[in-house]
Design a protein around this motif. Sequence first.
Motif, short mmCIF file in Angstrom:
data_model
loop_
_atom_site.label_atom_id
_atom_site.label_comp_id
_atom_site.label_asym_id
_atom_site.label_seq_id
_atom_site.Cartn_x
_atom_site.Cartn_y
_atom_site.Cartn_z
N VAL A 66 0.86 -1.18 0.00
CA VAL A 66 0.00 0.00 0.00
C VAL A 66 0.90 1.23 0.00
CG1 VAL A 66 -1.90 1.15 1.17
CG2 VAL A 66 -1.69 -1.34 1.31
N ALA A 67 0.75 2.11 -1.00
CA ALA A 67 1.69 3.21 -1.16
C ALA A 67 0.96 4.50 -1.53
CB ALA A 67 2.73 2.88 -2.23
N GLY A 68 1.37 5.62 -0.90
CA GLY A 68 0.74 6.89 -1.21
C GLY A 68 1.47 8.05 -0.55
N ASN A 69 0.84 9.21 -0.57
CA ASN A 69 1.46 10.44 -0.08
C ASN A 69 1.45 10.51 1.45
OD1 ASN A 69 -1.48 10.88 -0.31
ND2 ASN A 69 -1.02 12.96 0.33
N HIS A 70 2.25 11.42 1.98
CA HIS A 70 2.46 11.51 3.43
C HIS A 70 2.32 12.96 3.87
CE1 HIS A 70 3.55 10.16 7.28
NE2 HIS A 70 4.86 10.04 7.16
N VAL A 71 1.39 13.23 4.80
CA VAL A 71 1.13 14.58 5.29
C VAL A 71 1.50 14.73 6.75
CG1 VAL A 71 -0.65 16.36 5.60
CG2 VAL A 71 -0.77 14.81 3.62
N SER A 72 1.22 13.72 7.55
CA SER A 72 1.31 13.87 9.00
C SER A 72 1.47 12.51 9.68
CB SER A 72 0.03 14.54 9.51
OG SER A 72 -0.05 14.51 10.92
N TRP A 73 1.86 12.54 10.95
CA TRP A 73 1.85 11.32 11.76
C TRP A 73 0.44 10.76 11.85
CZ3 TRP A 73 -1.30 11.24 16.04
CH2 TRP A 73 -1.75 12.48 16.50
N LEU A 74 -0.56 11.63 11.69
CA LEU A 74 -1.96 11.20 11.76
C LEU A 74 -2.32 10.26 10.60
CD1 LEU A 74 -4.42 11.73 13.59
CD2 LEU A 74 -5.10 13.55 12.02
N TYR A 181 2.48 17.83 9.39
CA TYR A 181 3.57 17.68 10.35
C TYR A 181 4.89 17.89 9.60
CZ TYR A 181 6.30 15.39 14.09
OH TYR A 181 7.20 15.10 15.09
N VAL A 182 5.25 19.17 9.46
CA VAL A 182 6.36 19.54 8.58
C VAL A 182 7.29 20.53 9.28
CG1 VAL A 182 5.08 19.15 6.44
CG2 VAL A 182 4.96 21.39 7.55
N ASP A 183 8.40 20.83 8.58
CA ASP A 183 9.37 21.83 9.03
C ASP A 183 9.91 21.47 10.43
OD1 ASP A 183 8.86 23.16 6.63
OD2 ASP A 183 7.24 24.34 7.52
N ALA A 244 -12.98 32.87 13.43
CA ALA A 244 -11.53 33.06 13.54
C ALA A 244 -10.86 31.73 13.89
CB ALA A 244 -11.23 34.10 14.61
N PRO A 245 -9.72 31.46 13.28
CA PRO A 245 -9.04 30.20 13.57
C PRO A 245 -8.50 30.18 14.98
CG PRO A 245 -7.64 31.63 12.26
CD PRO A 245 -8.98 32.31 12.35
N PRO A 246 -8.35 28.96 15.56
CA PRO A 246 -7.78 28.88 16.91
C PRO A 246 -6.35 29.39 16.91
CG PRO A 246 -7.89 26.70 15.88
CD PRO A 246 -8.64 27.65 14.98
N GLU A 247 -5.94 29.94 18.06
CA GLU A 247 -4.59 30.48 18.11
C GLU A 247 -3.58 29.37 17.99
OE1 GLU A 247 -4.78 29.84 22.73
OE2 GLU A 247 -6.26 30.32 21.20
N ARG A 248 -2.45 29.69 17.37
CA ARG A 248 -1.37 28.72 17.23
C ARG A 248 -0.16 29.26 17.98
NH1 ARG A 248 -1.51 24.94 13.18
NH2 ARG A 248 0.75 25.02 13.08
N ARG A 249 0.46 28.40 18.74
CA ARG A 249 1.67 28.76 19.47
C ARG A 249 2.34 27.46 19.86
NH1 ARG A 249 -1.70 29.78 25.05
NH2 ARG A 249 -1.47 27.62 25.61
N LEU A 250 3.44 27.50 20.52
CA LEU A 250 4.05 26.26 20.99
C LEU A 250 3.12 25.68 22.03
CD1 LEU A 250 7.83 27.11 21.29
CD2 LEU A 250 6.60 25.97 19.44
N MET A 251 2.52 24.58 21.71
CA MET A 251 1.42 23.94 22.42
C MET A 251 0.19 24.82 22.24
SD MET A 251 3.14 21.42 23.35
CE MET A 251 2.30 20.35 24.44
N GLY A 252 -0.40 24.73 21.07
CA GLY A 252 -1.62 25.42 20.67
C GLY A 252 -2.46 24.64 19.73
N ALA A 253 -3.60 24.37 19.05
CA ALA A 253 -4.40 23.16 18.88
C ALA A 253 -5.28 22.86 17.70
CB ALA A 253 -5.30 23.11 20.05
N LYS A 254 -5.82 21.59 17.55
CA LYS A 254 -6.78 21.12 16.54
C LYS A 254 -7.33 19.69 16.74
CE LYS A 254 -5.40 24.50 13.37
NZ LYS A 254 -5.82 25.16 12.25
N THR A 255 -8.48 19.08 16.16
CA THR A 255 -9.03 17.71 16.46
C THR A 255 -9.65 16.88 15.33
OG1 THR A 255 -11.34 17.89 17.03
CG2 THR A 255 -9.82 18.77 18.58
N PRO A 256 -9.92 15.30 15.27
CA PRO A 256 -10.52 14.33 14.29
C PRO A 256 -11.34 13.08 14.68
CG PRO A 256 -8.12 14.32 14.12
CD PRO A 256 -8.50 15.18 15.33
#
Length: 263
Positions: A66-74, A181-183, A244-256
């Motif tokens: 099974v092979a495909g693209n990669h975006v994140s650890w998720l 999950y980049v940079d 407005a999008p949730p704030e982003r910072r070192l330890m700042g957030a999102k969900t699935p």
Amino acid sequence: MRLHLRRYIRLLRIGLHLICVIPVGLLAAASRRPERWSQLWFGGLLNILNVQLRVQGSPGPACSLVAGNHVSWLDIAVLVTAKPVIFVSKAEVRGWPIIGWLARAGDTQFIERGAHGTQDLNDDLTRLLGQNRAVAIFPEGTTTRGPGVKRFQPRLFAGAINAQVPVQPFALRYRETSVAYVDDDTLGDNLWNLLAEPVIYAELHFGPPIPPGQHRKHLARRTQDWAEQALALPPTWPAPATTAPPERRLMGAKTPSRVTMRR
């Protein structure tokens, strides 16, 4: 206030879910098909993060590369929830707390640097595919933000040719850009951002199996072409809210979390 409450409630649920890693990992280690136990645990993680997953196409044969693209650890959680697979991962994951242990219990194969490491890995992939199991690879060799893909490296397609099993192409994308999950992103920072998302929409496309043939470069090119075509299709998820999008910072957030199968 609501954003922080969502984060901490989900963080608590993840902490409780991590406790389940111990019995699940022990059961996986004792099982002939440990990937099915990984499927159960990662499905629970998607539920906590409220990932709304839409699967299009058939997951295909049980025995395939099974092979495909990669975006994140998720991607690992999303893919194994839709199809029980064994993963090929970078060697560093072996040392990750908890996740690394679960990966080892689930028969994850780790890539060691150097040509000798690749040859050993291809030997392991050939053996696993010969046992009628599905093995998943991310042939870009890194994560990307999308929407396109990087060149699919041919080296890990040798396992499909050696075992003479088909390649099952897939293409994966997310509506929420925070999933990438980049940079210099760390696992903790990325998870903190995901915890703040009310919902994460994901689309997983499975393509028709590709016969292995004799040339790994040709096989990698065909798989990449299919993934690029699938990602060029318009997404089916709803437009994001205009708040407005949730704030982003070192330890700042999102969900699935829900899975919808579409043919």
